[in-house]
Design a protein around this motif. Structure first.
Motif, mmCIF file in Angstrom:
data_model
loop_
_atom_site.group_PDB
_atom_site.id
_atom_site.type_symbol
_atom_site.label_atom_id
_atom_site.label_comp_id
_atom_site.label_asym_id
_atom_site.label_seq_id
_atom_site.Cartn_x
_atom_site.Cartn_y
_atom_site.Cartn_z
ATOM 1 N N UNK A 205 34.670 56.655 79.071
ATOM 2 C CA UNK A 205 35.643 56.143 78.204
ATOM 3 C C UNK A 205 35.370 56.894 76.650
ATOM 4 N N UNK A 206 34.380 56.588 76.425
ATOM 5 C CA UNK A 206 33.862 57.011 74.956
ATOM 6 C C UNK A 206 34.010 58.616 74.791
ATOM 7 N N UNK A 207 33.420 59.139 75.873
ATOM 8 C CA UNK A 207 33.624 60.691 76.136
ATOM 9 C C UNK A 207 35.164 61.091 75.968
ATOM 10 N N UNK A 208 36.075 60.311 76.616
ATOM 11 C CA UNK A 208 37.463 60.635 77.109
ATOM 12 C C UNK A 208 38.093 60.224 75.508
ATOM 13 N N UNK A 209 37.499 59.689 74.630
ATOM 14 C CA UNK A 209 38.485 58.868 73.560
ATOM 15 C C UNK A 209 39.030 59.911 72.714
ATOM 16 N N UNK A 210 38.412 61.169 72.297
ATOM 17 C CA UNK A 210 39.246 62.033 71.330
ATOM 18 C C UNK A 210 40.393 62.504 72.243
ATOM 19 N N UNK A 211 40.658 62.381 73.454
ATOM 20 C CA UNK A 211 41.698 62.980 74.135
ATOM 21 C C UNK A 211 42.688 61.992 74.791
ATOM 22 N N UNK A 212 42.325 60.867 74.590
ATOM 23 C CA UNK A 212 43.142 59.480 75.029
ATOM 24 C C UNK A 212 43.200 58.399 74.331
ATOM 25 N N UNK A 213 44.190 58.571 73.257
ATOM 26 C CA UNK A 213 44.424 57.456 72.247
ATOM 27 C C UNK A 213 44.951 56.220 73.120
ATOM 28 N N UNK A 214 45.730 56.334 74.177
ATOM 29 C CA UNK A 214 46.324 54.965 74.683
ATOM 30 C C UNK A 214 45.070 54.495 75.630
ATOM 31 N N UNK A 215 44.565 55.214 76.256
ATOM 32 C CA UNK A 215 43.360 54.470 76.867
ATOM 33 C C UNK A 215 42.214 53.971 75.893
ATOM 34 N N UNK A 216 42.124 54.470 74.863
ATOM 35 C CA UNK A 216 40.997 53.862 73.911
ATOM 36 C C UNK A 216 41.563 52.778 73.421
ATOM 37 N N UNK A 217 42.700 52.699 72.894
ATOM 38 C CA UNK A 217 43.476 51.436 72.455
ATOM 39 C C UNK A 217 43.411 50.107 73.351
ATOM 40 N N UNK A 218 43.600 50.594 74.632
ATOM 41 C CA UNK A 218 43.715 49.596 75.575
ATOM 42 C C UNK A 218 42.518 48.897 75.932
ATOM 43 N N UNK A 219 41.515 50.137 75.988
ATOM 44 C CA UNK A 219 40.034 49.494 76.404
ATOM 45 C C UNK A 219 39.564 48.599 75.264
ATOM 46 N N UNK A 220 39.857 48.859 73.844
ATOM 47 C CA UNK A 220 39.531 48.138 72.993
ATOM 48 C C UNK A 220 40.101 46.614 72.968
ATOM 49 N N UNK A 221 41.429 46.783 73.175
ATOM 50 C CA UNK A 221 42.336 45.601 73.040
ATOM 51 C C UNK A 221 42.221 44.647 74.294
ATOM 52 N N UNK A 222 41.982 45.279 75.522
ATOM 53 C CA UNK A 222 42.156 44.366 76.818
ATOM 54 C C UNK A 222 41.159 44.923 77.824
ATOM 55 N N UNK A 223 40.070 45.810 77.575
ATOM 56 C CA UNK A 223 39.426 46.126 78.720
ATOM 57 C C UNK A 223 37.989 45.223 78.743
ATOM 58 N N UNK A 224 37.418 45.332 79.996
ATOM 59 C CA UNK A 224 36.194 44.846 80.322
ATOM 60 C C UNK A 224 35.372 45.580 81.552
#
Length: 400
Positions: A78-97
């Motif tokens: 997910x950190x590698x994907x972060x520059x290309x995936x703002x929705x994924x990054x935001x969901x992970x920060x808010x509601x990811x485990x």
């Protein structure tokens, strides 16, 4: 094969906080992929369903749940994907485990672990390929015809989709059209109405249509393969992989935007993935020390199952240990079962595991250039072993 020998694996670390190449344990009793659907059924009020992941308190009033599995999107990617995936990054920060998948960390094993809510030892899909006991035939679960062997005999555990439907929940499985009716689909997802969908737009539209079709309790299980496919073919963080991640991000955005107020979206994966450099590749088919005494080779490049000639197990173990050194752990079947990798393994499933089990460390792999399709040797990304990168997957929980 060249390159430095890796350090011995460390002690199992906390899920999601271990070093990327550190060994982790599957954790079947707690935060594991096997708990996703039972916990979802508990939220939906299915009698007897156990909320292993604590979702009930997070999702009060939810009557519809969509579960999307993104093949190959591990927690450590997910950190590698972060520059290309703002929705994924935001969901992970808010509601990811983080969760762990089962072992081996491979698609067929994980799909059936998710679908049945049980550990691999229980459901019996113990690897990408397995020798069919009593024969020298190797079953490739991805190319599994529906009657060879029959899924209900090979994987007899009822699925969570069957359990949900029996309790009155409307159940739909959404995946690629060509996967409908295959042995793996029947082993993992029998019990749901199957809807074929190719591409992120079709997956999003089909999942949302099924999620909103009725007014009663609803469960929709979705699958998307492209991140894994491009990781294999071109490598994690390659341009095709980045494009696949961008498309998944658009899929997540559409699903989140389309959730009804009484619905939730759970996003997870079947495994992570790592790139294997050219200097870290052994080839068993070009080294007679690795073929002597071996009758059948199964598994995959990061986890090999060796079925050996009578009386040859000790010699095969010694030979493989000598050749691979610190690049792998070489165990007997009994030792592998005793590690707890598979969870409890009933007697009828034990012979599916090799007499000798080889689990690669670090970024090493054991190829079989002549006995497996040549495309395997050309892959860049692999998975299957028990490093944190391969074993740790996300769980993102989103309310409508």
């Amino acid at each position: 094969m060249t390159g430095p020998a890796p350090a011995p694996p460390g002690r199992p670390g906390p899920t999601g906080r271990a070093r990327p190449l550190e060994v982790v344990t599957p954790g079947y009793g707690g935060g594991n992929l096997a708990g996703v659907l039972p916990s979802s059924l508990a939220v939906l009020g299915v009698p007897g369903a156990v909320d292993r992941l604590g979702l009930f308190a997070e999702l009060p009033g939810v009557r519809r749940i969509a579960v999307l599995l993104v093949d190959g999107l591990g927690w450590y990617q997910i950190p590698t994907a972060a520059p290309y995936a703002p929705t994924l990054t935001g969901l992970t920060a808010a509601a990811g485990r983080p969760l762990t998948c089962g072992f081996p960390s491979t698609t067929p094993t994980s799909l059936v672990t998710l679908g049945t809510g049980t550990a691999p030892g229980t459901h019996g899909v113990l690897g990408f390929t397995l020798r069919i006991p009593g024969t020298d035939r190797v079953l490739n679960h991805i190319e599994w015809a529906a009657d060879d062997p029959h899924p209900l005999r090979w994987q007899p555990v009822p699925t969570q989709l069957e359990r949900a439907r029996a309790a009155g929940v409307a159940v739909t499985a959404v995946s690629r059209p060509e996967f409908g009716g295959t042995g793996l689909t029947l082993a993992a997802n029998r019990g749901g109405d199957y809807r074929g969908a190719a591409g992120v737009d079709a997956v999003a539209a089909t999942m949302l249509a099924a999620l909103t079709a009725g007014s009663g309790p609803t469960l929709v299980s979705g699958y998307h393969p492209d991140v894994d496919r491009h990781g294999h073919l071109s490598g994690v963080d390659s341009l095709p992989w980045r494009v696949a991640v961008t498309e998944v991000d658009a899929l997540l955005a559409r699903l989140v935007d389309g959730l009804p107020p009484d619905a939730a979206l759970l996003v997870t994966a079947d495994h992570g993935q790592l790139n294997v450099p050219a200097g870290h590749r052994f080839d068993l088919d070009t080294d007679p020390r690795l073929t002597d005494g071996v009758r059948v080779v199964a598994g995959e490049p990061r986890v090999r199952y060796l079925h050996v000639a009578p009386g040859a197990a000790a010699d095969v173990t010694a030979a493989w240990s000598g050749v691979l050194g610190a690049a792998a752990r070489v165990l007997s079947r009994e030792e592998a079962v005793a590690t707890g990798w598979f969870g409890p393994v009933p007697e009828e499933h034990r012979e599916r595991i090799g007499d000798v089990v080889v689990v690669c460390n670090d970024t090493y792999a054991v190829l079989a250039s002549r006995s497996e399709p040549p495309t395997v040797s050309r892959l860049v990304g692999f998975h299957g072993a028990d490093t944190a990168t391969e074993m740790t997957v996300p769980l993102l929980v989103v309310r409508g």
